[in-house]
Scaffold this active site. Structure first.
Site, PDB file in Angstrom:
ATOM      1  N   HIS A 122      -2.689   6.802   5.078  1.00  0.00           N
ATOM      2  CA  HIS A 122      -3.220   5.657   4.334  1.00  0.00           C
ATOM      3  C   HIS A 122      -4.411   5.038   5.057  1.00  0.00           C
ATOM      4  O   HIS A 122      -4.327   4.663   6.229  1.00  0.00           O
ATOM      5  CB  HIS A 122      -2.121   4.613   4.150  1.00  0.00           C
ATOM      6  CG  HIS A 122      -2.641   3.285   3.696  1.00  0.00           C
ATOM      7  ND1 HIS A 122      -3.437   3.136   2.581  1.00  0.00           N
ATOM      8  CD2 HIS A 122      -2.491   2.033   4.227  1.00  0.00           C
ATOM      9  CE1 HIS A 122      -3.747   1.861   2.440  1.00  0.00           C
ATOM     10  NE2 HIS A 122      -3.194   1.174   3.420  1.00  0.00           N
ATOM     11  N   HIS A 131     -14.489   5.052   4.718  1.00  0.00           N
ATOM     12  CA  HIS A 131     -15.929   4.823   4.780  1.00  0.00           C
ATOM     13  C   HIS A 131     -16.546   4.762   3.386  1.00  0.00           C
ATOM     14  O   HIS A 131     -17.350   3.871   3.079  1.00  0.00           O
ATOM     15  CB  HIS A 131     -16.594   5.933   5.592  1.00  0.00           C
ATOM     16  CG  HIS A 131     -18.077   5.767   5.755  1.00  0.00           C
ATOM     17  ND1 HIS A 131     -18.989   6.282   4.854  1.00  0.00           N
ATOM     18  CD2 HIS A 131     -18.816   5.130   6.711  1.00  0.00           C
ATOM     19  CE1 HIS A 131     -20.205   5.987   5.236  1.00  0.00           C
ATOM     20  NE2 HIS A 131     -20.147   5.287   6.361  1.00  0.00           N
ATOM     21  N   ASN A 145     -10.524   0.208   1.817  1.00  0.00           N
ATOM     22  CA  ASN A 145      -9.066   0.221   1.679  1.00  0.00           C
ATOM     23  C   ASN A 145      -8.746   0.044   0.189  1.00  0.00           C
ATOM     24  O   ASN A 145      -8.864  -1.055  -0.351  1.00  0.00           O
ATOM     25  CB  ASN A 145      -8.443  -0.910   2.507  1.00  0.00           C
ATOM     26  CG  ASN A 145      -6.920  -0.916   2.420  1.00  0.00           C
ATOM     27  OD1 ASN A 145      -6.325  -0.320   1.525  1.00  0.00           O
ATOM     28  ND2 ASN A 145      -6.279  -1.592   3.369  1.00  0.00           N
ATOM     29  N   HIS A 170      12.547   1.450   5.568  1.00  0.00           N
ATOM     30  CA  HIS A 170      12.249   0.029   5.378  1.00  0.00           C
ATOM     31  C   HIS A 170      12.782  -0.754   6.574  1.00  0.00           C
ATOM     32  O   HIS A 170      13.968  -0.695   6.885  1.00  0.00           O
ATOM     33  CB  HIS A 170      12.935  -0.464   4.097  1.00  0.00           C
ATOM     34  CG  HIS A 170      12.340  -1.720   3.549  1.00  0.00           C
ATOM     35  ND1 HIS A 170      12.003  -1.865   2.229  1.00  0.00           N
ATOM     36  CD2 HIS A 170      12.000  -2.895   4.148  1.00  0.00           C
ATOM     37  CE1 HIS A 170      11.505  -3.073   2.038  1.00  0.00           C
ATOM     38  NE2 HIS A 170      11.492  -3.715   3.185  1.00  0.00           N
ATOM     39  N   CYS A 182       0.805  -1.227   0.000  1.00  0.00           N
ATOM     40  CA  CYS A 182       0.000   0.000   0.000  1.00  0.00           C
ATOM     41  C   CYS A 182       0.833   1.270   0.000  1.00  0.00           C
ATOM     42  O   CYS A 182       0.276   2.364  -0.113  1.00  0.00           O
ATOM     43  CB  CYS A 182      -0.936  -0.005   1.211  1.00  0.00           C
ATOM     44  SG  CYS A 182      -2.106  -1.389   1.221  1.00  0.00           S
TER      45      CYS A 182
END
Length: 481
Positions: free
Chosen positions: A376, A405, A409, A289, A210
Site C-alpha cells: 500500500h 509518485h 496516496n 486486527h 486503506c
C-alpha cells in the site's frame, strides 16, 4: 436456506450427470443379451449385482459430497483503475501557492506542509477533485457526490467493456469508501445508475481505511463460496472532496498533503468458464486486527479544538504498522513460505524464546514465495518501513513508490494501481505470485496472494498508458521552486 437449497440442487445435478449415462449404458448392454441369458445371469449374480450397484452408488454419493464441499476457486477476471483528467492535476508548487494565498495569516502551517511535501514522494501529476482546487476549497456534499459518480462510473464502464460483461450478469456488488458514506449509499448509486438486478446481493463498506479493498475481496470470496456460478463486482475508492481539512492541527493537515484522487473496479468470478479468460486466481487472504487503544486511535476522524473536522495521523503510525505486519506474517507465513524458510524461522524462535539465546529475529525471505509485491502506497515512510522489515530490494518496491509518485496516496485502490504498473512494464508472467499488503485504520493489516493465470501482454489502456515509459524515476527529496 437459499444457499443450502442451491447446494442441494447442484449436488442433484452432478449426481444425475454422472449416474444416468452409466445406468443407460448398463441397461442397453443387458437388453442385448436376450431374456434367457438375462435370467441366467440374474439367478447366479443376484446378490453380487446388488452389492456392486450399491457400492457404485455409494462412490458417486461420496464424490458428489466432496465436490459440493470443495472450496470454489475465485478468479480475478480483470480490473480497471481510474485515470483522473489532466485538468485535475495538482503540482506541488501549485499546492503550496494555494496554501500561501488562503493561509496567509498562518505561515507556520504553510511551511510545515511545504516540508511534508518535500519528503512525501509525490510527483507533480497527482490529482484532486475540482472542489479542492478552488481558493479556498469548497468540500460540499454535492461536490462529493459528483466526484464519486465520476470515479465509479469511469472504472465500472471500462471494466464492463473490457470483460464483455452485461449488468444482468452481476450477482454480487461490493463498494468500499472510507470517509464518504452518504444516504443513499454508494452501492445504491451504482445499482440505480446501471439498473442492476433487483435480487443483487449488495454491500457498502465504510470506515475501514486503506485496507478496505482486501476486506471487500475477502467478503466477495466468502459469498462466492456459497453462491455457485456467480460474478462479483468490487469497487474501491476514497472520495477526496470531504476529506479536506481547513484547520491548523499538524497531525490533521497530513491528509491534505498525501491523499489524492483514485479508484478501482475488479470483476471476480467462481465460474469454471471464466478460468481461461481470467488474469489471476486468489490463493490466500489473511486479515489481522490489532485491538488496543494506541492502535485504534492512530488514525482517527475527529474535530480539532476549533471544531473543524478532519483525520488525524499519529506519530506512532509506523511502529503500529510494523507490529500489525508482524502479526499478519505470523499467520500468513506458514501458508505461503517454503518449508526451508519455515524451519529457519522455527529454529530461531526456539533459540530466542526457549533457549534465551541473543539471536536477532529471523526475517523470512519472502522473495522465495513471491515474484511481485504490491505494498500500500500510504506514504514514503510506509514503503521505506516495509522494505526494511521485509528485506526487499528497490525493484521489489518499485511499483509502490512509482504509484505514490504518479497518483499519491489513493487509499484502498493503491494496490491495484501497483498491479497495473507491473503489468504495464511487461513483468507479469504465467505462474507468477503477487503479494498485496494493505494497512487500515482500526488498526488492520491484510494480505492477499494472487497467482497469474497467463502471461499478460503490455496493456494498451489503463492509468499508466501515457507515462509508464518514463518510470521508474528517482524520488527527489527537495521541492523545486
Amino acid at each position: 436456506m437459499a444457499s443450502l437449497f442451491n447446494s442441494a440442487k447442484l449436488g442433484y445435478h452432478v449426481l444425475a450427470f454422472f449416474l444416468i449415462p452409466i445406468l443407460m449404458g448398463f441397461l442397453l448392454k443387458i437388453l442385448r443379451l436376450g431374456p434367457d441369458h438375462i435370467y441366467e445371469i440374474w439367478s447366479s449374480l443376484h446378490f453380487d449385482l446388488l452389492h456392486i450397484l450399491g457400492s457404485f452408488l455409494m462412490i458417486i454419493f461420496i464424490a458428489t459430497i466432496y465436490y459440493m464441499s470443495k472450496p470454489h476457486s475465485v478468479y480475478l477476471v480483470n480490473l480497471s483503475c481510474f485515470r483522473p483528467p489532466a485538468s485535475y492535476r495538482l503540482p506541488s508548487a501549485t499546492f503550496i501557492e494555494h496554501l500561501r494565498l488562503y493561509e496567509k495569516d498562518n505561515p507556520e502551517i504553510v511551511e510545515f506542509q511545504r516540508r511534508i511535501m518535500q519528503r512525501s514522494g509525490l510527483g507533480d501529476e497527482t490529482c484532486l477533485a475540482p472542489s479542492n482546487l478552488y481558493i479556498p476549497p469548497t468540500p460540499t456534499l454535492e461536490a462529493s457526490r459528483l466526484e464519486a459518480d465520476l470515479i465509479l462510473s469511469s472504472v465500472i464502464d471500462d471494466l464492463l467493456k473490457k470483460t464483455g460483461t452485461e449488468t444482468k450478469d452481476i450477482d454480487i456488488l461490493i463498494v468500499n469508501c472510507g470517509i464518504f458514506s452518504p444516504t443513499p449509499s454508494l452501492s445504491d448509486m451504482v445499482i440505480n445508475k446501471y439498473k442492476l438486478r433487483s435480487n443483487i446481493r449488495s454491500f457498502n463498506l465504510s470506515g475501514m481505511g486503506c485496507s478496505a479493498s482486501l476486506i471487500s475481496i475477502d467478503l466477495a470470496r466468502d459469498l462466492l463460496q456459497v453462491h455457485p456460478n456467480s460474478c462479483a463486482l468490487v469497487v474501491s475508492t476514497e472520495i477526496t472532496t470531504p476529506n479536506y481539512y481547513s484547520g491548523n492541527d499538524r497531525s490533521m493537515v497530513l491528509v491534505n498533503c498525501l491523499f489524492r484522487m483514485g479508484g478501482a473496479a475488479m470483476l471476480l468470478s467462481n465460474k469454471r468458464a471464466d478460468r481461461r479468460r481470467s488474469k489471476y486466481q486468489l490463493l490466500n487472504l489473511v486479515r489481522t486486527h490489532k485491538a488496543d487503544d494506541e492502535a485504534y486511535l492512530c488514525i482517527q476522524q475527529q474535530e480539532d479544538p476549533q471544531g473543524i473536522k478532519g483525520v488525524s495521523l499519529s506519530k506512532n503510525l509506523m511502529v503500529i504498522a510494523g507490529e500489525a505486519l508482524k502479526s499478519n506474517i505470523t499467520t500468513f507465513g506458514p501458508l505461503v513460505l517454503p518449508a526451508s524458510e519455515q524451519l529457519l524461522f522455527l529454529f530461531t524462535l526456539i533459540g530466542r524464546k526457549i533457549l534465551k539465546l541473543k539471536w536477532k529475529p529471523y526475517i523470512p525471505d519472502f522473495k522465495q514465495a513471491f515474484e511481485h509485491f504490491c505494498i500500500h502506497a500510504g506514504g514514503r515512510g510506509v514503503i521505506d518501513e516495509m522494505q526494511k522489515k521485509l528485506k526487499l530490494s528497490d525493484e521489489d518496491v518499485e511499483a509502490s513508490r512509482m504509484t505514490l509518485h504518479r497518483f499519491g496516496n489513493i487509499s484502498s485502490s493503491s494496490i491495484w494501481y501497483e498491479l497495473k504498473y507491473i503489468e504495464s512494464k511487461g513483468r507479469m508472467k504465467k505462474g507468477d505470485r503477487v503479494w498485496q499488503i494493505a494497512f487500515g485504520s482500526g488498526f488492520k493489516c491484510n494480505s492477499a496472494v494472487w497467482k497469474c493465470n497467463c502471461t499478460i501482454m503490455t496493456p494498451t489502456d489503463g492509468p499508466w498508458l501515457d507515462c509508464v515509459d518514463s518510470y521508474p524515476v528517482s524520488i527527489s527529496q527537495t521541492l523545486d521552486h
